[in-house]
Motif scaffolding. Structure first.
Motif, mmCIF file in Angstrom:
data_model
loop_
_atom_site.group_PDB
_atom_site.id
_atom_site.type_symbol
_atom_site.label_atom_id
_atom_site.label_comp_id
_atom_site.label_asym_id
_atom_site.label_seq_id
_atom_site.Cartn_x
_atom_site.Cartn_y
_atom_site.Cartn_z
ATOM 1 N N GLU A 79 8.550 -26.121 18.580
ATOM 2 C CA GLU A 79 9.611 -26.328 18.851
ATOM 3 C C GLU A 79 9.678 -26.582 20.186
ATOM 4 O O GLU A 79 10.834 -26.321 20.431
ATOM 5 C CB GLU A 79 11.343 -25.509 18.131
ATOM 6 C CG GLU A 79 10.693 -25.354 16.821
ATOM 7 C CD GLU A 79 12.280 -24.878 15.853
ATOM 8 O OE1 GLU A 79 13.010 -25.585 15.697
ATOM 9 O OE2 GLU A 79 11.613 -24.537 14.661
ATOM 10 N N PRO A 80 9.013 -26.880 20.837
ATOM 11 C CA PRO A 80 9.014 -27.529 22.214
ATOM 12 C C PRO A 80 10.366 -27.674 22.999
ATOM 13 O O PRO A 80 10.563 -27.723 23.626
ATOM 14 C CB PRO A 80 8.130 -28.441 22.893
ATOM 15 C CG PRO A 80 7.970 -29.492 21.725
ATOM 16 C CD PRO A 80 8.003 -28.168 20.014
ATOM 17 N N LEU A 81 11.012 -28.853 21.981
ATOM 18 C CA LEU A 81 12.415 -29.501 22.434
ATOM 19 C C LEU A 81 13.950 -29.358 22.137
ATOM 20 O O LEU A 81 14.630 -29.526 22.453
ATOM 21 C CB LEU A 81 12.554 -30.971 21.916
ATOM 22 C CG LEU A 81 11.225 -31.105 21.984
ATOM 23 C CD1 LEU A 81 11.801 -33.107 21.439
ATOM 24 C CD2 LEU A 81 11.052 -32.038 23.482
ATOM 25 N N SER A 82 14.000 -27.683 21.346
ATOM 26 C CA SER A 82 15.283 -27.281 20.256
ATOM 27 C C SER A 82 15.777 -25.946 22.006
ATOM 28 O O SER A 82 16.989 -26.438 21.435
ATOM 29 C CB SER A 82 14.840 -25.756 20.018
ATOM 30 O OG SER A 82 13.771 -24.713 20.474
ATOM 31 N N ASN A 83 15.604 -26.190 23.211
ATOM 32 C CA ASN A 83 16.261 -25.820 24.751
ATOM 33 C C ASN A 83 16.563 -26.431 25.314
ATOM 34 O O ASN A 83 16.959 -26.217 25.853
ATOM 35 C CB ASN A 83 15.388 -24.882 25.295
ATOM 36 C CG ASN A 83 14.478 -23.096 24.939
ATOM 37 O OD1 ASN A 83 15.966 -23.086 23.634
ATOM 38 N ND2 ASN A 83 14.044 -23.039 25.137
ATOM 39 N N LEU A 84 16.737 -27.808 24.808
ATOM 40 C CA LEU A 84 16.907 -28.954 25.966
ATOM 41 C C LEU A 84 18.495 -29.480 25.132
ATOM 42 O O LEU A 84 18.707 -29.298 23.635
ATOM 43 C CB LEU A 84 15.723 -30.554 25.835
ATOM 44 C CG LEU A 84 14.273 -29.826 26.538
ATOM 45 C CD1 LEU A 84 13.739 -30.991 26.033
ATOM 46 C CD2 LEU A 84 14.197 -29.172 26.931
#
Length: 357
Positions: free
Chosen positions: A170-175
């Motif tokens: 989930e590398p995009l979840s904080n964007l």
């Protein structure tokens, strides 16, 4: 590149681990999974929180030890190998960058740990930073970067190790939403350039449909369906996949021990569904929800033996004739209907339904 395969993989967490999650007893986080990638594939593990997708990824990486089963990477069983010996690189949701180090120092850290000489460190850092467009950022620290820039630094740090497999949790979840869209595009183009086998974990359907060569839809530690995104969406294997994938989810109408399913975008005004091979139903529209480019119509249909709440998703150009508080004739083409056993939830053979007007 390498093929990743898991055979009969199980991961059971004991009571202590489970109690911290607010449950009791033992939990089969991964429950007998069989899965294999192809070389250079972008495989997405999709499912709700707690379905086991991250545990499966961590077990492949060597960060969790399987209770049973085997992990194969590049044709070899790696159960007994530590993470660093598996030639995999994992990018976490938090990116796990060292805040006190510069971007350059973050990227070269795994190379220093491997004892790579400084000239080779510099060469690999230049190559990775050029590939990911972060050359001007090398002397900054993570706090001076945007979320998307941090993501690229994390990818560069993974890339310099020249892994056989990328594992992305989930590398995009904080964007934010806008940045996620551009980051998805960057990730896809990046993977296409390097052609490294990639396993990507997400609960976001848009990411899954846009990134994956194949989707593995998970629930309760098991893979419910595996296939190309369009195939999984159009032909769900069971009720879970049908209702989890899709926004709004698939409509399900009970009839004689069978659930008749159809996607909201396939429920259209009768005039737009041509031919005799169709299901026509009266649709009492209660509410119209205005969204960008689409309109969601909420209401009740009759004609299959029960009144059922459903949603229709229509392009904005065809909704002017549909008013809330009125009954309209809607239709679904027969080849868009899917059938599920009401007890097991599994896909079943097509059945005859009332067609025509």
């Amino acid at each position: 590149m390498a093929v990743v395969e898991v055979r009969h993989l199980r991961k059971v967490f004991d009571g202590g681990r489970v109690r911290r999650r607010g449950a009791h007893g033992r939990v089969n986080a991964v429950d007998g999974v069989d899965l294999a990638t192809t070389e250079g594939e972008y495989l997405v593990l999709l499912g709700p929180s707690g379905c086991g997708k991250t545990t499966l990824l961590r077990t492949i990486a060597g960060l969790e030890q399987p209770t049973d089963g085997e992990v194969w990477i590049g044709g070899h069983v790696v159960n007994e190998l530590p993470p660093r010996a598996r030639r995999v690189a994992m990018v976490f949701q938090s990116y796990a960058l060292y805040p006190h180090k510069t971007v350059r120092a973050n990227i070269v850290f795994p190379l220093r740990a491997q004892g790579i000489d400084k000239a080779e460190q510099a060469k690999k850092t230049e190559w990775a930073s050029e590939l990911l467009g972060i050359g001007p950022l090398l002397d900054r620290r993570p706090r001076q970067l945007s979320g998307g820039e941090r993501q690229r630094v994390a990818l560069a740090r993974a890339l310099v190790r020249e892994p056989s497999v990328f594992l992305l949790d989930e590398p995009l979840s904080n964007l934010d939403a806008k940045l996620r869209a551009s980051a998805r595009d960057e990730l896809k183009r990046f993977q296409r350039r390097i052609r490294t086998t990639t396993i990507y974990v997400t609960h976001d359907q848009v990411e899954a449909m846009g990134l994956g060569d194949r989707l593995a839809v998970m629930d309760a530690g098991r893979i419910r369906q595996l296939g190309p995104p369009v195939e999984v969406y159009d032909d769900p294997a069971d009720i879970f996949v049908a209702t989890f994938l899709g926004s709004p989810p698939m409509n399900l109408v009970p009839r004689d021990g069978v659930l008749v399913g159809f996607r909201p975008e396939h429920l259209l005004p009768e005039s737009l569904v041509h031919g005799d091979d169709r299901l026509v139903v009266p649709f009492q529209v209660d509410r119209v929800e205005h969204l960008s480019g689409d309109r969601h119509l909420y209401g009740t249909i009759r004609g299959l033996g029960a009144e059922t709440r459903v949603i229709a998703r229509l392009p904005v150009t065809v909704t002017s004739e549909v008013e809330p508080g009125q009954e309209h004739q809607f239709a679904v083409h027969a080849d868009r209907l899917r059938f599920f056993d009401a007890d097991s939830g599994e896909r079943t053979e097509p059945m005859s339904v009332r067609t025509g007007s």
